[in-house]
Design an enzyme around this catalytic site. Structure first.
Site, PDB file in Angstrom:
ATOM      1  N   SER A 134       0.789  -1.581  -0.196  1.00 45.66           N
ATOM      2  CA  SER A 134      -0.237  -0.349  -0.098  1.00 45.66           C
ATOM      3  C   SER A 134       1.298   0.990  -0.315  1.00 45.66           C
ATOM      4  O   SER A 134       1.709   1.497  -0.790  1.00 45.66           O
ATOM      5  CB  SER A 134      -1.000  -0.015   0.974  1.00 45.66           C
ATOM      6  OG  SER A 134      -2.397   0.801   1.077  1.00 45.66           O
ATOM      7  N   HIS A 170      -4.849  -1.600  -3.669  1.00 44.11           N
ATOM      8  CA  HIS A 170      -6.080  -2.065  -3.486  1.00 44.11           C
ATOM      9  C   HIS A 170      -7.545  -1.802  -4.480  1.00 44.11           C
ATOM     10  O   HIS A 170      -8.133  -1.124  -4.430  1.00 44.11           O
ATOM     11  CB  HIS A 170      -6.562  -1.155  -2.085  1.00 44.11           C
ATOM     12  CG  HIS A 170      -5.642  -1.213  -0.690  1.00 44.11           C
ATOM     13  ND1 HIS A 170      -5.242  -2.442  -0.790  1.00 44.11           N
ATOM     14  CD2 HIS A 170      -5.059  -0.347  -0.234  1.00 44.11           C
ATOM     15  CE1 HIS A 170      -4.143  -2.319   0.165  1.00 44.11           C
ATOM     16  NE2 HIS A 170      -4.103  -0.770  -0.088  1.00 44.11           N
TER      17      HIS A 170
END
Length: 242
Positions: A134, A170
């Site tokens: 991330s 994501h």
């Protein structure tokens, strides 16, 4: 040992629930270690938790995960002050630097205050494998989409730029990410952008994307490019890791 050329593994994964621990390193993290070329000893892995404010509870869980994985773990903490006197020498002694997700905007600001941005570039060029999830993925690129500034996703465009692309993380689990990436690429805010579903990683040798890999079935990677005033998305099928 070090990787034969500068290597980054940018991911939307790398951790899972452990069998006897709260957190375990998953296949993407193990693949980054494999790419470092280490053998004949325990891999040296640095954990960087800046993006979650060096949360002590999570650092303890990562320590457990490293023990189970057989890694020699060195945590780098920058709050309230660096826990290591010679950061550069310690980073360069690692096989892998693994960066936790969280606030990429805060991560970038704190790293720059301490000169870690420059140190990590030196380590990357020396063959230390850089990886993370991330925020720990976006940081290596020119920018991406982030919730660092609030619940509404916004662009960050001043990341480290080791890789000359945008990065979307994501991509399948946060419904706002894909349309925002498309909009930002279409209007030129982000350059050509490489994106990952949860559980997928992108392997770069130098600045070239050489492979997409996955620790979960049915997942994809994507390249989003600009065509006139619109964005065009191409799916890249990842290789499933054991």
């Amino acid at each position: 040992m070090s990787a034969p050329e500068p290597t980054i593994v940018a991911t939307s994964g790398g951790l899972r629930l452990g069998d006897r621990t709260r957190v375990a390193f998953d296949a993407l993290a193990h693949h980054a270690v494999e790419l470092s070329g280490v053998h004949g000893r325990r891999p040296r892995v640095m954990y960087v938790g800046t993006a979650i404010g060096d949360d002590e509870h999570f650092a303890a869980r990562i320590g457990e995960a490293a023990r189970v994985a057989g890694f020699d773990l060195t945590p780098l903490q920058l709050f309230p002050m660096p826990n290591i006197e010679d950061i550069e020498a310690t980073v360069l002694d690692q096989d892998v630097v693994w960066v936790m997700g969280g606030s990429v905007a805060n991560l970038l600001a704190v790293w720059r205050v301490h000169g870690l941005d420059t140190i990590l570039r030196t380590a990357w060029q020396a063959g230390v494998v850089l990886t993370g999830v991330s925020a720990g993925s976006i940081c290596w690129f020119r920018g991406g989409t982030t919730d660092s500034f609030g619940p509404e996703l916004r662009p960050v465009t001043d990341a480290l730029g080791f890789l000359p692309y945008g990065n979307g993380v994501h991509y399948d689990s946060d419904e706002g990410r894909r349309p925002l990436v498309h909009r930002l690429v279409a209007d030129g805010t982000l350059p050509l952008t490489h994106c990952t579903d949860d559980g997928v990683g992108l392997v770069y040798r130098g600045t070239e994307l050489v492979e997409a890999v996955s620790e979960a079935p049915g997942k994809g990677a994507y390249i989003v490019s600009r065509a006139g005033d619109r964005a065009v998305e191409e799916r890249v099928e990842p290789r499933r890791l054991p």
